[in-house]
Design an enzyme around this catalytic site. Structure first.
Site, PDB file in Angstrom:
ATOM      1  NE  ARG A 137      -1.294   1.999   3.076  1.00 53.02           N
ATOM      2  CZ  ARG A 137      -0.443   2.647   3.789  1.00 53.02           C
ATOM      3  NH1 ARG A 137       0.587   3.629   2.835  1.00 53.02           N
ATOM      4  NH2 ARG A 137       0.024   2.390   4.770  1.00 53.02           N
ATOM      5  CB  SER A 185       6.745  15.210  15.164  1.00 53.75           C
ATOM      6  OG  SER A 185       6.640  13.863  15.325  1.00 53.75           O
ATOM      7  CD  GLU A 411       1.414   9.631   5.008  1.00 53.44           C
ATOM      8  OE1 GLU A 411       1.028  10.707   5.025  1.00 53.44           O
ATOM      9  OE2 GLU A 411       1.888   9.092   3.743  1.00 53.44           O
TER      10      GLU A 411
HETATM   11  P1  TGC Z   1       0.584  24.675  11.229  1.00 51.97           P
HETATM   12  O1  TGC Z   1       0.728  26.007  11.425  1.00 51.97           O
HETATM   13  O2  TGC Z   1      -0.434  23.718  12.000  1.00 51.97           O
HETATM   14  O3  TGC Z   1       0.332  24.741   9.598  1.00 51.97           O
HETATM   15  C1  TGC Z   1       0.881  25.184   8.773  1.00 51.97           C
HETATM   16  C2  TGC Z   1       0.045  25.691   7.644  1.00 51.97           C
HETATM   17  O4  TGC Z   1      -0.596  24.584   6.976  1.00 51.97           O
HETATM   18  C3  TGC Z   1      -1.897  24.275   7.030  1.00 51.97           C
HETATM   19  N1  TGC Z   1      -2.211  22.834   7.223  1.00 51.97           N
HETATM   20  C4  TGC Z   1      -2.613  22.095   6.483  1.00 51.97           C
HETATM   21  N2  TGC Z   1      -3.078  22.346   4.928  1.00 51.97           N
HETATM   22  C5  TGC Z   1      -3.374  21.409   4.491  1.00 51.97           C
HETATM   23  N3  TGC Z   1      -3.667  20.245   4.812  1.00 51.97           N
HETATM   24  C6  TGC Z   1      -3.290  19.841   6.115  1.00 51.97           C
HETATM   25  N4  TGC Z   1      -3.431  18.417   6.571  1.00 51.97           N
HETATM   26  C7  TGC Z   1      -3.012  21.087   6.851  1.00 51.97           C
HETATM   27  N5  TGC Z   1      -2.688  20.927   8.285  1.00 51.97           N
HETATM   28  C8  TGC Z   1      -2.315  22.351   8.402  1.00 51.97           C
HETATM   29  C9  TGC Z   1      -2.076  25.395   8.206  1.00 51.97           C
HETATM   30  O5  TGC Z   1      -3.778  25.760   7.821  1.00 51.97           O
HETATM   31  C10 TGC Z   1      -1.189  26.144   8.006  1.00 51.97           C
HETATM   32  O6  TGC Z   1      -1.681  27.113   6.829  1.00 51.97           O
HETATM   33  P2  TGC Z   1      -1.181  28.689   6.643  1.00 51.97           P
HETATM   34  O7  TGC Z   1      -1.945  29.358   5.635  1.00 51.97           O
HETATM   35  O8  TGC Z   1      -1.883  29.325   8.134  1.00 51.97           O
HETATM   36  O9  TGC Z   1       0.167  28.755   6.710  1.00 51.97           O
HETATM   37  O10 TGC Z   1       1.979  23.972  11.354  1.00 51.97           O
HETATM   38  P3  TGC Z   1       2.698  23.246  12.411  1.00 51.97           P
HETATM   39  O11 TGC Z   1       4.341  23.860  12.186  1.00 51.97           O
HETATM   40  O12 TGC Z   1       2.431  23.892  13.760  1.00 51.97           O
HETATM   41  O13 TGC Z   1       2.789  21.745  12.342  1.00 51.97           O
HETATM   42  C11 TGC Z   1       1.587  21.223  12.428  1.00 51.97           C
HETATM   43  C12 TGC Z   1       1.840  19.699  12.387  1.00 51.97           C
HETATM   44  C13 TGC Z   1       2.828  19.286  13.897  1.00 51.97           C
HETATM   45  C14 TGC Z   1       0.475  19.047  12.492  1.00 51.97           C
HETATM   46  C15 TGC Z   1       2.609  19.310  11.248  1.00 51.97           C
HETATM   47  O14 TGC Z   1       3.643  19.727  11.089  1.00 51.97           O
HETATM   48  C16 TGC Z   1       2.404  17.985  10.960  1.00 51.97           C
HETATM   49  O15 TGC Z   1       1.592  17.262  10.510  1.00 51.97           O
HETATM   50  N6  TGC Z   1       3.622  16.905  11.451  1.00 51.97           N
HETATM   51  C17 TGC Z   1       3.636  15.456  11.162  1.00 51.97           C
HETATM   52  C18 TGC Z   1       4.608  15.394  10.215  1.00 51.97           C
HETATM   53  C19 TGC Z   1       4.246  14.237   8.970  1.00 51.97           C
HETATM   54  O16 TGC Z   1       3.147  13.875   8.979  1.00 51.97           O
HETATM   55  N7  TGC Z   1       5.056  13.933   8.442  1.00 51.97           N
HETATM   56  C20 TGC Z   1       5.141  12.815   7.523  1.00 51.97           C
HETATM   57  C21 TGC Z   1       6.122  12.626   6.381  1.00 51.97           C
HETATM   58  S1  TGC Z   1       5.694  12.128   4.950  1.00 51.97           S
HETATM   59  C22 TGC Z   1       5.617  10.269   5.412  1.00 51.97           C
HETATM   60  O17 TGC Z   1       5.686   9.902   6.611  1.00 51.97           O
HETATM   61  C23 TGC Z   1       5.337   9.655   4.225  1.00 51.97           C
HETATM   62  S2  TGC Z   1       5.086   7.912   4.766  1.00 51.97           S
HETATM   63  C24 TGC Z   1       4.738   7.097   3.101  1.00 51.97           C
HETATM   64  C25 TGC Z   1       4.417   5.799   3.098  1.00 51.97           C
HETATM   65  O18 TGC Z   1       3.148   5.475   2.940  1.00 51.97           O
HETATM   66  O19 TGC Z   1       5.275   5.065   2.830  1.00 51.97           O
HETATM   67  P1  FAD Z   2      10.019  12.280  16.181  1.00 48.52           P
HETATM   68  O1  FAD Z   2       9.173  13.548  15.638  1.00 48.52           O
HETATM   69  O2  FAD Z   2      11.322  12.386  16.820  1.00 48.52           O
HETATM   70  O3  FAD Z   2       8.935  11.915  17.385  1.00 48.52           O
HETATM   71  C1  FAD Z   2       9.538  10.728  18.528  1.00 48.52           C
HETATM   72  C2  FAD Z   2       8.349  10.758  19.481  1.00 48.52           C
HETATM   73  O4  FAD Z   2       8.008  11.849  20.065  1.00 48.52           O
HETATM   74  C3  FAD Z   2       7.012  10.461  18.774  1.00 48.52           C
HETATM   75  O5  FAD Z   2       6.279   9.416  19.550  1.00 48.52           O
HETATM   76  C4  FAD Z   2       6.317  11.389  18.582  1.00 48.52           C
HETATM   77  O6  FAD Z   2       4.715  11.411  18.663  1.00 48.52           O
HETATM   78  C5  FAD Z   2       6.746  12.524  19.962  1.00 48.52           C
HETATM   79  N1  FAD Z   2       6.595  13.821  19.882  1.00 48.52           N
HETATM   80  C6  FAD Z   2       7.067  14.724  18.620  1.00 48.52           C
HETATM   81  N2  FAD Z   2       6.655  15.774  18.836  1.00 48.52           N
HETATM   82  C7  FAD Z   2       5.894  15.642  20.129  1.00 48.52           C
HETATM   83  C8  FAD Z   2       4.870  16.682  20.657  1.00 48.52           C
HETATM   84  N3  FAD Z   2       5.050  17.967  20.382  1.00 48.52           N
HETATM   85  N4  FAD Z   2       4.291  16.505  21.645  1.00 48.52           N
HETATM   86  C9  FAD Z   2       4.193  15.244  22.124  1.00 48.52           C
HETATM   87  N5  FAD Z   2       4.851  14.291  21.646  1.00 48.52           N
HETATM   88  C10 FAD Z   2       5.855  14.478  20.639  1.00 48.52           C
HETATM   89  N6  FAD Z   2       9.044  10.796   5.700  1.00 48.52           N
HETATM   90  C11 FAD Z   2       8.904  11.349   4.344  1.00 48.52           C
HETATM   91  O7  FAD Z   2       9.083  12.527   4.240  1.00 48.52           O
HETATM   92  N7  FAD Z   2       8.566  10.505   3.285  1.00 48.52           N
HETATM   93  C12 FAD Z   2       8.349   9.336   3.420  1.00 48.52           C
HETATM   94  O8  FAD Z   2       8.432   8.854   2.145  1.00 48.52           O
HETATM   95  C13 FAD Z   2       8.500   8.860   4.604  1.00 48.52           C
HETATM   96  N8  FAD Z   2       8.436   7.377   4.786  1.00 48.52           N
HETATM   97  C14 FAD Z   2       8.742   6.748   5.983  1.00 48.52           C
HETATM   98  C15 FAD Z   2       8.875   5.165   5.690  1.00 48.52           C
HETATM   99  C16 FAD Z   2       9.245   4.807   7.092  1.00 48.52           C
HETATM  100  C17 FAD Z   2       9.495   3.105   7.111  1.00 48.52           C
HETATM  101  C18 FAD Z   2       9.185   5.241   8.264  1.00 48.52           C
HETATM  102  C19 FAD Z   2       9.471   4.768   9.510  1.00 48.52           C
HETATM  103  C20 FAD Z   2       9.225   6.646   8.178  1.00 48.52           C
HETATM  104  C21 FAD Z   2       8.837   7.347   7.066  1.00 48.52           C
HETATM  105  N9  FAD Z   2       8.938   8.832   7.001  1.00 48.52           N
HETATM  106  C22 FAD Z   2       8.887   9.503   5.752  1.00 48.52           C
HETATM  107  C23 FAD Z   2       9.074   9.517   8.245  1.00 48.52           C
HETATM  108  C24 FAD Z   2       7.880   9.750   9.165  1.00 48.52           C
HETATM  109  O9  FAD Z   2       6.963  10.555   8.728  1.00 48.52           O
HETATM  110  C25 FAD Z   2       8.389  10.032  10.716  1.00 48.52           C
HETATM  111  O10 FAD Z   2       9.218   9.339  11.096  1.00 48.52           O
HETATM  112  C26 FAD Z   2       7.389  10.845  11.293  1.00 48.52           C
HETATM  113  O11 FAD Z   2       6.923  11.875  10.776  1.00 48.52           O
HETATM  114  C27 FAD Z   2       7.930  10.937  12.753  1.00 48.52           C
HETATM  115  O12 FAD Z   2       9.117  11.590  12.870  1.00 48.52           O
HETATM  116  P2  FAD Z   2      10.292  10.955  13.776  1.00 48.52           P
HETATM  117  O13 FAD Z   2      10.564   9.562  13.228  1.00 48.52           O
HETATM  118  O14 FAD Z   2      11.339  12.028  13.554  1.00 48.52           O
HETATM  119  O15 FAD Z   2       9.921  11.299  15.113  1.00 48.52           O
END
Ligand code: TGC
Ligand code: FAD
Length: 432
Positions: A137, A185, A411
């Site tokens: 997936r 994160s 994600e």
């Molecule tokens: P924050 O100030 O809340 O938001 C910044 C701007 O973004 C807007 N926004 C969104 N827009 C579209 N979709 C969303 N889901 C949105 N969430 C927020 C928001 O309205 C704001 O817009 P503007 O116009 O005011 O600038 O930002 P923050 O810095 O406080 O961060 C919020 C937080 C912590 C929730 C965000 O950074 C977050 O979601 N962190 C988690 C990071 C994450 O999910 N990383 C994933 C990496 S990719 C991955 O893992 C791929 S896995 C692939 C696979 O399936 O193998």
């Molecule tokens: P951290 O951010 O260091 O977090 C560690 C712990 O601290 C977590 O439990 C978290 O919940 C907690 N924490 C962090 N901040 C806070 C807070 N403010 N309050 C309370 N608790 C908090 N990323 C991409 O961009 N592209 C990809 O294709 C992609 N693929 C991935 C594939 C795999 C197999 C894995 C493992 C990860 C992948 N990622 C990708 C990255 C993924 O999105 C990150 O691992 C994820 O967002 C968490 O970041 P981190 O691992 O640095 O953990």
């Protein structure tokens, strides 16, 4: 609250076209493929479970897409997945097959390489793929939601035409670079940057944990410009200064390939930088699309664990009767199907909202968090029902359980999604 996206384009006959392609694919594979006994493999006995008659809420297009992907998974994924996971190898030959069944961008327009179906079709396809394996997936959701979607939404028409058909057909593979070694994160803290150099930008920095990066032809990369604004861009892997070393040693998502992205003075033409989106909302909008698919996908992993546990508990006897006859086993099974049913209802409603362009990021976060955690709990309970056999690769349980540990984290982690819900209901930011 921001909306997930504008109302998706639904192509009137797109679903039928895709269903026809699925049917053609299946006929071909029945004639030539693994059904002819070229290799001795276990039979995948999975059956769907629909306690609340949810199928009645799905259209014929949804059901055809769901059943076709289910058959494909049984033929192409189930026979090989334990072996690939065991060896921590990615079945890269499936990239093309995923394209053939329309798994890349099912809800993107056909003319841009997508499937022309709606968001629920996208969901049921992700569900069936993750029923097979979360890594499979992942292959599809990265390509469709994190690579094709941002190019479709943010790139110039010229670049859409250049890349999307090749990505949709699996001729090119993409990856999505947001996470950095020191910024997971909190992607807003990223340090990867671009510096203006005439007709191009010079890109420097590193990304970490990037699904598909070692085999990707291109990456959608997020980096800060000289004003500190986050910008998105398409970077081809063949360009000078680009490398993508593989990350080894994962006990989770072992059939998915993960790597770094390293940029050393990579020259990115200005035309490859998305012109009209600046800030974190660019990458977060793509994450909304992918998180939505994961919320559906996790239901698939849970269903597979439940299905295996139900069958095993009826077949396995202890103390002179099937395990299924003991109250404690029934409690486990009854709670599993209850939680699965609740999760199915959640994603169906989310899908309906997404079809109307009304699914909010916070609603998507709630569904991703709930359903992945639910699936992980079900994997743990299913493992217990299988006793010692549950830790072997005779059954899919441990593989799903290990995979789901990643799905719980990527994600957006379980706790980050909780904080997104907390912020949504209180209006107060508890992240920083
Ligand atoms: P924050 O100030 O809340 O938001 C910044 C701007 O973004 C807007 N926004 C969104 N827009 C579209 N979709 C969303 N889901 C949105 N969430 C927020 C928001 O309205 C704001 O817009 P503007 O116009 O005011 O600038 O930002 P923050 O810095 O406080 O961060 C919020 C937080 C912590 C929730 C965000 O950074 C977050 O979601 N962190 C988690 C990071 C994450 O999910 N990383 C994933 C990496 S990719 C991955 O893992 C791929 S896995 C692939 C696979 O399936 O193998
Ligand atoms: P951290 O951010 O260091 O977090 C560690 C712990 O601290 C977590 O439990 C978290 O919940 C907690 N924490 C962090 N901040 C806070 C807070 N403010 N309050 C309370 N608790 C908090 N990323 C991409 O961009 N592209 C990809 O294709 C992609 N693929 C991935 C594939 C795999 C197999 C894995 C493992 C990860 C992948 N990622 C990708 C990255 C993924 O999105 C990150 O691992 C994820 O967002 C968490 O970041 P981190 O691992 O640095 O953990």
């Amino acid at each position: 609250m921001a909306k997930m996206q504008e109302k998706p384009a639904i192509w009137p006959f797109g679903g039928y076209i895709s269903a026809f392609l699925f049917a053609a694919y299946l006929c071909a594979s029945l004639k030539t493929g693994c059904m002819t006994g070229q290799k001795s493999v276990k039979t995948d006995q999975y059956q769907g479970h629909d306690y609340y008659l949810m199928d009645e809420l799905l259209s014929q297009d949804h059901l055809m897409a769901r059943d076709a992907v289910r058959d494909w998974v049984k033929q192409e994924v189930s026979p090989i997945i334990e072996d690939y996971s065991n060896r921590a190898a990615c079945p890269t030959h499936l990239f093309k097959g995923l394209a053939e069944i329309g798994a890349y961008g099912p809800s993107l327009p056909v003319e841009y390489g997508g499937g022309g179906m709606d968001e629920i079709a996208y969901g049921v396809i992700m569900q069936e793929l993750e029923r097979g394996d979360s890594g499979i997936r992942s292959m599809a959701s990265v390509q469709g939601s994190l690579v094709m979607y941002p190019i479709f939404r943010y790139a110039s028409e010229e670049l859409k035409k250049k890349y999307l058909p090749k990505l949709g057909s699996g001729e090119m593979i993409g990856c999505f670079g947001l996470t950095e070694p020191d910024h997971g994160s909190n992607p807003g803290g990223m340090v990867t940057k671009i510096v203006d150099d005439g007709d191009a930008y010079i890109l420097n920095g590193a990304k970490m944990w990037i699904t598909n990066s070692p085999v990707a032809d291109l990456a959608v990369v997020w980096a800060k410009d000289e004003e500190g604004k986050i910008r998105g861009m398409i970077v081809e892997s063949g360009w000078k200064g680009f490398s993508a070393p593989e990350i080894h040693g994962k006990w989770s998502l072992r059939a998915s390939i993960t790597g770094e992205l390293v940029f050393e003075d990579v020259r990115v033409p200005k035309s490859h930088v998305f012109p009209d989106v600046k800030g974190l909302k660019g990458p977060l909008s793509c994450l909304s699309k992918a998180r939505y698919g994961i919320a559906w996908g996790a239901v698939g992993a849970a269903l597979d664990c439940y299905d295996s546990a139900l069958r095993y508990s009826k077949e396995r006897e202890q103390f002179g009767r099937p395990l299924a006859g003991f109250q404690l086993t029934q409690k486990k099974l009854a709670e599993m199907i209850t939680e699965i049913t609740k999760a199915q209802l959640l994603v169906w409603r989310l899908g309906s909202l997404a079809n109307e362009g009304r699914a909010t990021p916070a609603q998507i976060s709630m569904a991703k968090r709930n359903n992945v955690f639910m699936a992980l709990e079900i994997a743990r309970e299913a493992r217990q029902i299988h006793g010692g056999m549950g830790i072997t690769n005779e059954y899919p349980i441990m593989r799903h359980m290990m995979n789901l540990e990643t799905v719980l984290t990527y994600e957006g982690t379980h706790d980050i999604h909780l904080l997104i819900t907390g912020q949504d209901v209180t209006g107060l930011n508890a992240f920083s």
